[in-house]
Scaffold this motif. Sequence first.
Motif, short mmCIF file in Angstrom:
data_model
loop_
_atom_site.label_atom_id
_atom_site.label_comp_id
_atom_site.label_asym_id
_atom_site.label_seq_id
_atom_site.Cartn_x
_atom_site.Cartn_y
_atom_site.Cartn_z
N CYS A 1 46.77 40.74 47.18
CA CYS A 1 46.51 42.02 46.51
C CYS A 1 46.91 43.21 47.37
O CYS A 1 47.51 44.18 46.88
N LEU B 1 41.35 41.56 37.33
CA LEU B 1 41.85 40.62 38.33
C LEU B 1 40.73 39.62 38.61
O LEU B 1 39.67 40.00 39.09
N ASP C 1 41.41 45.48 41.14
CA ASP C 1 40.73 45.33 39.85
C ASP C 1 40.57 46.69 39.17
O ASP C 1 40.81 46.84 37.97
N ASN D 1 45.66 36.96 36.40
CA ASN D 1 46.06 38.29 35.94
C ASN D 1 46.73 39.13 37.02
O ASN D 1 46.73 40.37 36.93
N PHE D 2 47.31 38.48 38.01
CA PHE D 2 48.09 39.22 39.00
C PHE D 2 49.41 39.61 38.36
O PHE D 2 50.03 38.83 37.65
#
Length: 401
Positions: free
Chosen positions: A141, A8, A384, A27-28
């Motif tokens: 997140c 992430l 992450d 990259n979510f």
Amino acid sequence: MSTFGQFLRVTTYGESHCASVGCIVDNFPPGVPVSEEILQPQISRRRPGQSAISTPRNEADLVAIQSGVEGGVTLGTPIAMTVKNLDFRPSDYKGDTMKQYPRPSHADFTYLEKYGIKSASGGGRSSARETVGRVAAGALCEHYLKLAHGIEIVAWVSSVGRIHHIPPNTDYPSPSGNPEFLRLLETITREKVDEFLPVRCPDAKVATEMEQYIAGFRDRQDSIGGTVTCVIRNVPTGLGEPAFDKMEATLAHAMLSIPATKGFEFGSGFQGAEIPGSVHNDMFIRNSSIADDTDTSLKSGFAKPKLATSTNNSGGIQGGITNGSPIFFRVAFKSPATIGQAQKTVTYDGESDGFLEAKGRHDPCVVGRAVPIVEAMASLCIMDALLMQGARKMAAFTPSG
């Protein structure tokens, strides 16, 4: 660097008095329902102008999603979010004195040494204004972590100056052995923390004492520091990447990147060095939560651990890898460097001594507004680590035939 994370990737941008601040999140996962309304509450918790003991700078801090979301669902492509600076006053920093003298304990001198140029208004990139982008990314997140994994992240103010929410004592020199503290780890919520605004210490008597204490420093044109404690609950086992990206190492990296931080400890912390191993060791026991549960998988797809520990001096991390117990840590924030008192300094060229009385609008203590920033950085670390562990599971070798 302005980018955090490995799988992430979160990049923040902006300075204290520029047109806007924000972030890009790469990259979510795709397919996650999200909206500005979902993210806004956490950003509003960080915003300035909340009380008489915070900076009077009055920013609405309304987040706008620029890309990566369509029809209220994430696309898997980079998500850009921006927050406009509306109540900025670069003119507060235009006087000859501010140009000639570096502010004591500020980043004026070091930024000039590093880049050969520095922002002429406020702290520039070193300003806590930069953390708006972190909180926006963190809100995104933690929304995913709650939906997909049931993970909860709660931070609160645990001390201001020498006023402690739960003071250490001879019976419990480490908070990890204090039953009162352990109960708090299990039960504390953000709603409870925010009952005690603006300090965000979950105890009415102590919060009032802290608020009055901070107000005294404000009235004397001075400042004071404090600590923020954070707990992360329902974390799956197996997260963390030894040897250099252990879970506590990435958390330390994240927390110490926040402006004004001066210390980090997790689990039993520094007091753990004073406790013998026979007392400090966390004994393994059967995990009672699955004793009568035929479904041994979590909603997230991670297996429920068969073991638990009778104590949690390790703070939920052993060998740099999560063990399923709550993760908890504490972050120390120094007294804000910018104060209204005249302070001795010297010109940038080193030729003349002088005094600098800082202009602008500043917090006499930052810990109350730091709470959502700590939560945000914790969520980035866990997100992450989850993506890394998920990649490992997907890439696991299975012999054919």
